[in-house]
Design an enzyme around this catalytic site. Sequence first.
Site, PDB file in Angstrom:
ATOM      1  N   ASP A  29       0.871  -1.163   0.000  1.00 22.72           N
ATOM      2  CA  ASP A  29       0.000   0.000   0.000  1.00 22.72           C
ATOM      3  C   ASP A  29       0.928   1.238   0.000  1.00 22.72           C
ATOM      4  OD1 ASP A  29      -2.142   1.833   0.684  1.00 22.72           O
ATOM      5  OD2 ASP A  29      -1.352   1.744   2.729  1.00 22.72           O
ATOM      6  N   ASP A  31      -0.100   5.135   1.048  1.00 18.31           N
ATOM      7  CA  ASP A  31      -0.301   6.083   2.159  1.00 18.31           C
ATOM      8  C   ASP A  31      -0.331   5.353   3.505  1.00 18.31           C
ATOM      9  OD1 ASP A  31      -1.134   8.917   0.971  1.00 18.31           O
ATOM     10  OD2 ASP A  31      -1.933   7.352  -0.322  1.00 18.31           O
ATOM     11  N   ASP A 203      -1.713  -0.514   6.008  1.00 21.50           N
ATOM     12  CA  ASP A 203      -2.006   0.158   7.287  1.00 21.50           C
ATOM     13  C   ASP A 203      -3.498   0.368   7.517  1.00 21.50           C
ATOM     14  OD1 ASP A 203      -2.195   2.236   5.226  1.00 21.50           O
ATOM     15  OD2 ASP A 203      -2.524   3.576   6.922  1.00 21.50           O
TER      16      ASP A 203
HETATM   17 MG   LIG Z   1      -2.758   3.156   3.459  1.00 25.25          MG
END
Ligand SMILES: [Mg+2]
Length: 279
Positions: A29, A31, A203
């Site tokens: 991923d 961000d 995240d």
């Molecule tokens: Mg993310």
Amino acid sequence: MATSRAPLRFAEAVSATVSESAGSGFFFDYDGTLAPIMRDPGAVFPVAGAVARLQVLARLVSKVAIVSARPAAYLRDRFSGAPQLRLFGLYGMQTVEDGRVRTDAEAELWAPVMRRVAEEAARDLPREILIEDKALIVALHYRSAPALRGAVERWSSRKAAELGLREQYGRMVVELRPPVERDKGTVVAREIETLTRAWYFGDDLSDGRAFDALRGREERDPAFMGVRVAVANTETGDELARVADFTVASPEDTPALLDHVISAFPGRPPAVGAGSRHR
Ligand SMILES: [Mg+2]
């Protein structure tokens, strides 16, 4: 999402990857995983050392990819120094091929509807809400005004029901997107078909689908090893960390974890400070 296998040890995951490097892939991923979360999403760049690690990794294993909700053109700009990386933008609705952005035809049909959603969001929502128009995804960021979360979610749900769209909740954001079968899970499930080992770093809540894709493949194919790495944060709490094999404290710690992987390949120098912080 219980797992039947014994907890994976970090050293085992690394050595299994090194011993089958031609069948290994790494998926990230963007961000909150390779880059910090910021109030202005446009101001975000990868953390120091991240791109260099991904370039090295891309020479050592079969596949290194970014799987993000960002537009593919945005990812291409951020990773222009690493053309070996595969880029999946807008949850896989866009890819980059030979430097050009390719948008999924089925998703593209929704562009006029999504444009209308962006316009209506700008008209209806309080000005503290940052409306990010990603062409096929409209992201409603309430990071500057967390108290408005309920109002944003109500507006979004109403719009999703009215227009037949999908909602994706994330860290201080709600996204509206077309109802096409693309998410981080479908991208990863397809991309790991030719692999025997795959790592996924994420995240946020949408990354759970990629974790599930690894788990699903493991259940069908005991020879396959999936490695789930969560990047901790207070906003999604333990939700992703609970179903991860390993957790790092922040995006700034991701390059150090990759150093431990890279240094295990023959002929690579040992990682600096090679005591393991990874559970
Ligand atoms: Mg993310």
